[in-house]
Design an enzyme around this catalytic site. Structure first.
Site, PDB file in Angstrom:
ATOM      1  N   SER A 143     -16.506 -33.983 -19.054  1.00 48.53           N
ATOM      2  CA  SER A 143     -16.268 -35.321 -19.870  1.00 48.53           C
ATOM      3  C   SER A 143     -15.838 -34.185 -21.092  1.00 48.53           C
ATOM      4  O   SER A 143     -16.241 -33.143 -21.337  1.00 48.53           O
ATOM      5  CB  SER A 143     -17.881 -35.634 -20.738  1.00 48.53           C
ATOM      6  OG  SER A 143     -17.572 -36.587 -22.285  1.00 48.53           O
ATOM      7  N   TYR A 157     -25.938 -33.374 -22.666  1.00 49.31           N
ATOM      8  CA  TYR A 157     -25.124 -34.244 -21.789  1.00 49.31           C
ATOM      9  C   TYR A 157     -24.071 -33.220 -21.587  1.00 49.31           C
ATOM     10  O   TYR A 157     -22.773 -33.078 -21.234  1.00 49.31           O
ATOM     11  CB  TYR A 157     -24.899 -35.845 -22.616  1.00 49.31           C
ATOM     12  CG  TYR A 157     -23.942 -36.045 -21.558  1.00 49.31           C
ATOM     13  CD1 TYR A 157     -23.861 -36.692 -20.481  1.00 49.31           C
ATOM     14  CD2 TYR A 157     -22.677 -36.664 -22.522  1.00 49.31           C
ATOM     15  CE1 TYR A 157     -22.809 -37.023 -19.772  1.00 49.31           C
ATOM     16  CE2 TYR A 157     -21.774 -37.089 -21.692  1.00 49.31           C
ATOM     17  CZ  TYR A 157     -22.002 -37.823 -20.710  1.00 49.31           C
ATOM     18  OH  TYR A 157     -20.651 -38.076 -19.837  1.00 49.31           O
TER      19      TYR A 157
HETATM   20  P1  NDP Z   1     -22.181 -45.063 -14.889  1.00 50.17           P
HETATM   21  O1  NDP Z   1     -23.624 -45.288 -16.034  1.00 50.17           O
HETATM   22  O2  NDP Z   1     -21.717 -46.886 -15.960  1.00 50.17           O
HETATM   23  O3  NDP Z   1     -22.672 -45.670 -13.921  1.00 50.17           O
HETATM   24  C1  NDP Z   1     -22.687 -44.426 -13.024  1.00 50.17           C
HETATM   25  C2  NDP Z   1     -22.820 -44.315 -12.012  1.00 50.17           C
HETATM   26  O4  NDP Z   1     -23.615 -43.045 -11.461  1.00 50.17           O
HETATM   27  C3  NDP Z   1     -23.221 -45.677 -10.836  1.00 50.17           C
HETATM   28  O5  NDP Z   1     -23.034 -45.904  -9.730  1.00 50.17           O
HETATM   29  C4  NDP Z   1     -25.386 -44.583 -10.884  1.00 50.17           C
HETATM   30  O6  NDP Z   1     -25.822 -46.184  -9.395  1.00 50.17           O
HETATM   31  C5  NDP Z   1     -24.713 -43.217 -10.148  1.00 50.17           C
HETATM   32  N1  NDP Z   1     -25.805 -42.997 -10.479  1.00 50.17           N
HETATM   33  C6  NDP Z   1     -26.550 -42.726 -11.681  1.00 50.17           C
HETATM   34  N2  NDP Z   1     -27.300 -41.464 -11.427  1.00 50.17           N
HETATM   35  C7  NDP Z   1     -27.872 -41.519  -9.963  1.00 50.17           C
HETATM   36  C8  NDP Z   1     -28.388 -40.730  -9.546  1.00 50.17           C
HETATM   37  N3  NDP Z   1     -29.258 -40.406  -9.813  1.00 50.17           N
HETATM   38  N4  NDP Z   1     -28.041 -40.746  -8.104  1.00 50.17           N
HETATM   39  C9  NDP Z   1     -26.833 -41.446  -7.057  1.00 50.17           C
HETATM   40  N5  NDP Z   1     -25.700 -41.512  -8.520  1.00 50.17           N
HETATM   41  C10 NDP Z   1     -27.076 -42.186  -9.624  1.00 50.17           C
HETATM   42  O7  NDP Z   1     -21.439 -44.153 -15.590  1.00 50.17           O
HETATM   43  P2  NDP Z   1     -20.171 -44.202 -16.246  1.00 50.17           P
HETATM   44  O8  NDP Z   1     -19.176 -44.435 -14.691  1.00 50.17           O
HETATM   45  O9  NDP Z   1     -19.717 -44.332 -17.718  1.00 50.17           O
HETATM   46  O10 NDP Z   1     -19.871 -42.764 -15.539  1.00 50.17           O
HETATM   47  C11 NDP Z   1     -18.974 -41.986 -14.130  1.00 50.17           C
HETATM   48  C12 NDP Z   1     -18.679 -40.721 -15.428  1.00 50.17           C
HETATM   49  O11 NDP Z   1     -17.447 -40.335 -15.730  1.00 50.17           O
HETATM   50  C13 NDP Z   1     -20.311 -39.422 -15.276  1.00 50.17           C
HETATM   51  O12 NDP Z   1     -19.998 -38.934 -14.704  1.00 50.17           O
HETATM   52  C14 NDP Z   1     -19.510 -39.514 -16.667  1.00 50.17           C
HETATM   53  O13 NDP Z   1     -20.464 -38.534 -17.036  1.00 50.17           O
HETATM   54  C15 NDP Z   1     -18.472 -40.023 -17.309  1.00 50.17           C
HETATM   55  N6  NDP Z   1     -17.523 -39.876 -18.120  1.00 50.17           N
HETATM   56  C16 NDP Z   1     -18.148 -41.654 -18.874  1.00 50.17           C
HETATM   57  C17 NDP Z   1     -17.389 -41.385 -19.968  1.00 50.17           C
HETATM   58  C18 NDP Z   1     -17.619 -43.399 -19.967  1.00 50.17           C
HETATM   59  O14 NDP Z   1     -17.430 -43.034 -21.250  1.00 50.17           O
HETATM   60  N7  NDP Z   1     -17.952 -43.977 -19.610  1.00 50.17           N
HETATM   61  C19 NDP Z   1     -17.427 -40.634 -20.629  1.00 50.17           C
HETATM   62  C20 NDP Z   1     -17.276 -39.298 -20.292  1.00 50.17           C
HETATM   63  C21 NDP Z   1     -17.611 -38.508 -18.967  1.00 50.17           C
HETATM   64  P3  NDP Z   1     -26.631 -46.453  -9.584  1.00 50.17           P
HETATM   65  O15 NDP Z   1     -26.178 -47.442 -10.589  1.00 50.17           O
HETATM   66  O16 NDP Z   1     -26.592 -47.299  -8.085  1.00 50.17           O
HETATM   67  O17 NDP Z   1     -28.151 -45.542 -10.121  1.00 50.17           O
END
Ligand code: NDP
Length: 248
Positions: A143, A157
């Site tokens: 990030s 975070y």
């Molecule tokens: P979301 O919260 O929208 O989606 C998270 C995803 O990760 C889901 O598919 C969820 O699956 C999965 N997940 C969460 N916890 C677990 C777990 N314990 N085990 C397995 N899977 C898990 O997040 P984003 O799509 O926004 O973020 C994705 C990545 O991008 C992350 O690494 C985030 O830090 C990074 N990021 C995002 C930004 C943004 O603005 N959106 C900015 C900078 C970085 P389920 O629903 O099944 O739990």
């Protein structure tokens, strides 16, 4: 017919059921890779992602695996290799974020961020390396908050994302002799459930960016696919921003 850049490759994406991860799964598959992906809770959405990939002519394998549990990740890597016969591309995308001042966070919330965002990536990398050959690609989803943390409540975070950047640099040194690259892609604000572009903090985010819009999961997916592809062989150990000028 043009050969797709990832034809014949196999991939595992953690957290592919929603948001950025779903965008990465879709693009890797569209570019020719057979893609396994994990999820923890969103089974229906994981099925939707897989169905869309298959409808577009691709190959997808949803795997329920909670990144809080080492055994789940080990099983997900094993299942990917069992089904596809190899593992060429690992994308560590799953993450959780609880935004609150450090004294308001519970230790359970802190442990969840450390475990899902950092420890699970280490576990997945260690397991995947047993199967990855020359040309392998490891891509962490970090990030921009690793480098810039303009709002309060994001300290832990941001720490987890800084850890991924350091892990990436260190491992580039270990893995180059095996011709495996590792990079850390750092998104800025991307429109997902975790950070909706019409959410309560969106205007503040836009206020510190150069562009006047959020990015999309598809744009991150395209960037990941490039770094996973044959043209990116010389890129390793890097933290690469895709952030609409958040860090400009
Ligand atoms: P979301 O919260 O929208 O989606 C998270 C995803 O990760 C889901 O598919 C969820 O699956 C999965 N997940 C969460 N916890 C677990 C777990 N314990 N085990 C397995 N899977 C898990 O997040 P984003 O799509 O926004 O973020 C994705 C990545 O991008 C992350 O690494 C985030 O830090 C990074 N990021 C995002 C930004 C943004 O603005 N959106 C900015 C900078 C970085 P389920 O629903 O099944 O739990």
């Amino acid at each position: 017919m043009t050969t797709r850049p990832l034809e014949g490759k196999t991939a595992l994406v953690t957290g592919g059921s929603r948001g950025v991860g779903a965008g990465i799964v879709a693009r890797l598959a569209a570019d020719g890779a057979a893609v396994a992906f994990t999820y923890a809770r969103s089974a229906e959405r994981a099925d939707d992602v897989a169905t869309a990939v298959v409808a577009a002519g691709g190959t997808a394998l949803p795997i329920r695996a909670d990144s809080m549990h080492e055994q789940d990740i080990e099983a997900a890597v094993a299942r990917t290799v069992e089904r596809f016969g190899s593992l060429d591309i690992l994308v560590n995308n799953a993450a959780v974020a609880t935004v609150a001042p450090i004294t308001d966070l519970t230790m359970d919330e802190i442990d969840a961020m450390l475990t899902v965002n950092v420890r699970s990536a280490i576990v997945a990398i260690r397991q995947s390396l047993a199967h990855m050959g020359a040309g392998g690609r490891i891509i962490n989803i970090g990030s921009v908050n690793a480098d810039r943390t303009p709002f309060s409540g994001q300290s832990v975070y941001a720490l987890t994302k800084g850890a991924l950047a350091s892990l990436t640099r260190g491992l580039a040194r270990e893995l180059a002799s095996r011709r495996i690259s590792i990079n850390n892609i750092q998104p800025g604000p991307i429109d997902t459930d975790a950070n909706p572009s019409d959410g309560p903090t969106a205007q503040a985010m836009l206020g510190v960016m150069a562009t006047d819009r959020y990015g999309t999961a598809a744009e991150v997916g395209a960037f990941v696919s490039y770094v996973a592809g044959p043209d990116a062989d010389y890129i390793t150990g890097s933290s690469l921003d895709i952030d609409g000028g958040f860090t400009a």
